[in-house]
Design a protein around this motif. Structure first.
Motif, short mmCIF file in Angstrom:
data_model
loop_
_atom_site.label_atom_id
_atom_site.label_comp_id
_atom_site.label_asym_id
_atom_site.label_seq_id
_atom_site.Cartn_x
_atom_site.Cartn_y
_atom_site.Cartn_z
N ALA A 1 1.42 -3.00 -11.74
CA ALA A 1 2.90 -3.47 -11.62
C ALA A 1 3.31 -3.74 -10.17
CB ALA A 1 4.02 -2.62 -12.25
N VAL A 2 2.73 -2.65 -9.29
CA VAL A 2 3.42 -3.04 -7.96
C VAL A 2 2.53 -4.14 -7.29
CG1 VAL A 2 3.33 -1.77 -5.64
CG2 VAL A 2 4.28 -0.74 -7.53
N ARG A 3 1.24 -4.09 -7.36
CA ARG A 3 0.41 -5.00 -6.76
C ARG A 3 0.93 -6.40 -7.51
NH1 ARG A 3 -3.72 -7.44 -9.08
NH2 ARG A 3 -3.91 -5.79 -10.63
N LEU A 4 1.08 -6.38 -8.69
CA LEU A 4 1.32 -8.14 -9.37
C LEU A 4 2.97 -8.32 -8.84
CD1 LEU A 4 -0.04 -7.60 -12.92
CD2 LEU A 4 -0.82 -9.18 -11.11
N GLY A 5 3.55 -7.33 -8.88
CA GLY A 5 4.95 -7.94 -8.41
C GLY A 5 5.08 -8.25 -6.85
N TYR A 6 4.23 -7.64 -6.05
CA TYR A 6 4.23 -8.21 -4.61
C TYR A 6 3.48 -9.73 -4.60
CZ TYR A 6 5.84 -4.05 -1.81
OH TYR A 6 6.66 -3.29 -1.30
N GLU A 7 2.67 -9.69 -5.27
CA GLU A 7 1.87 -11.08 -5.40
C GLU A 7 2.82 -12.22 -5.91
OE1 GLU A 7 -1.58 -10.78 -7.78
OE2 GLU A 7 -2.62 -9.25 -6.32
N SER B 1 0.75 -1.22 0.18
CA SER B 1 -0.06 0.06 0.09
C SER B 1 0.84 1.41 -0.01
CB SER B 1 -0.79 -0.08 1.28
OG SER B 1 -0.26 -0.05 2.28
N GLN B 2 1.93 1.25 0.37
CA GLN B 2 3.20 2.53 0.49
C GLN B 2 4.04 2.28 -0.51
OE1 GLN B 2 4.42 2.89 4.48
NE2 GLN B 2 2.71 2.28 5.51
N ALA B 3 4.16 1.32 -1.39
CA ALA B 3 5.32 1.04 -2.17
C ALA B 3 5.44 2.12 -3.37
CB ALA B 3 5.35 -0.22 -2.93
N LEU B 4 4.19 2.30 -3.80
CA LEU B 4 4.23 3.32 -4.99
C LEU B 4 4.67 4.91 -4.46
CD1 LEU B 4 1.04 3.17 -7.24
CD2 LEU B 4 3.39 2.96 -7.97
N ALA B 5 4.38 5.33 -3.40
CA ALA B 5 4.79 6.54 -2.54
C ALA B 5 6.22 6.45 -2.53
CB ALA B 5 3.74 6.90 -1.51
N GLU B 6 6.58 5.26 -2.05
CA GLU B 6 8.23 5.34 -1.56
C GLU B 6 9.13 5.15 -2.45
OE1 GLU B 6 8.85 3.71 2.07
OE2 GLU B 6 7.06 4.19 3.27
N GLY B 7 8.78 4.40 -3.52
CA GLY B 7 9.76 4.21 -4.41
C GLY B 7 10.19 5.13 -5.38
N GLU B 8 11.34 5.12 -6.08
CA GLU B 8 11.77 5.93 -7.09
C GLU B 8 11.50 5.35 -8.41
OE1 GLU B 8 12.95 9.04 -6.97
OE2 GLU B 8 12.78 9.03 -4.69
N TRP B 9 10.68 5.80 -9.08
CA TRP B 9 10.00 5.09 -10.25
C TRP B 9 10.48 5.62 -11.50
CZ3 TRP B 9 8.58 0.48 -8.69
CH2 TRP B 9 8.01 0.59 -7.43
#
Length: 287
Positions: A269-275, A251-259
């Motif tokens: 991408a983030v949801r599937l990557g975590y899954e 839930s915080q990955a999009l906000a915290e990552g440098e993309w």
């Protein structure tokens, strides 16, 4: 006077690409002494009739085979039209794509049933499915008479069933939606963001420095472009792995990552990557 020009432009000997404004779709024709092979067929019966007219205007020979690079509707909704206009012919795709086209198309039809204000709603809903007839698992060589064409499933990326088309004697590679030029590659709910970079590594290994690369959408590119896109996809994959390994919750990955791309393009991408990450690469969220 009638329009006698064809959108198809020769990008290498007997390889023609037509670029269509709707969705920036590319349709490719590969010529051999036995006829023409068409790679992808556009997103509706009506749009495919325009493509068929362009094939006739080109006048490079009869259409004798089709390839669908994956199961998404904008690459195969023209199949039935091509068969109606040019006669029965083999339609090639990966086994995965063949087995999942109906379900994928069902979701597309459902979406456009609801999209009552979409200008192309009626033509999309009027399309008849025509499934691939010649599925393969990993690789197959097609004989066009005086030319061999290779269909290769390099791995999972944009979907589970992507294929690329290699024309060795012309040094051309058709990347389907594993490569996109008009926009960043679309990472959707059926994509594999952690595997896509290594899949592209195999695709790049099929190229020389002079290879002409035709993406699924957008302008013709080269090996350097594909390598740069692979780097961006690799950054996305490694950022997901890094965030998960440090206990950052999804839930915080999009906000915290440098993309490398706009965050709005990376929700799936983030949801599937975590899954898709194995449990060993994920820490419990930090509290």
């Amino acid at each position: 006077m009638p329009d006698t020009s064809s959108r198809f432009t020769e990008v290498a000997p007997r390889v023609w690409v037509a670029h269509y404004d709707w969705m920036h779709v590319n349709i490719t024709l590969v010529g051999g002494s036995d006829g023409l092979l068409m790679v992808d067929t556009h997103g509706s019966a009506e749009a495919a009739r325009v493509v068929a007219d362009d094939v006739r205007r080109l006048g490079a020979g009869p259409l004798t085979g089709l390839v669908n690079t994956h199961e998404h509707w904008d690459h195969h909704f023209g199949n039935a039209t091509m068969v109606e206009q040019f006669g029965e012919m083999p339609i090639h795709a990966t086994e995965w794509a063949r087995d999942h086209i109906e379900a994928s198309a069902g979701r597309t039809f459902e979406h456009y049933e609801q999209a009552t204000d979409h200008p192309r709603r009626e033509e999309i809903l009027a399309t008849t499915l025509h499934l691939p007839t010649h599925p393969f698992s990993s690789a197959v060589q097609l004989d066009l008479g005086d030319r061999a064409v290779e269909l290769i499933h390099p791995g999972r990326g944009h979907t589970s069933g992507d294929l690329v088309v290699r024309i060795p004697d012309a040094d051309v590679l058709l990347g389907g939606d594993l490569v996109e030029e008009s926009d960043p590659p679309f990472i959707g709910d059926d994509s594999w963001p952690l595997e896509w970079p290594t899949t592209l590594d195999l695709v790049i290994s099929l190229m020389t420095d002079a290879t002409v690369v035709v993406p699924g959408h957008g302008q013709v590119v080269d090996k350097d472009f594909v390598q740069a896109q692979r780097v961006e996809l690799g950054v996305i994959a490694e950022t997901i792995r890094d965030l998960a390994s440090r206990g950052v919750p999804q839930s915080q990955a999009l906000a915290e990552g440098e993309w490398p791309w706009d965050r709005a393009l990376l929700e799936s991408a983030v949801r599937l990557g975590y899954e898709h990450l194995p449990r060993s690469q994920k820490r419990l969220p930090l509290i």
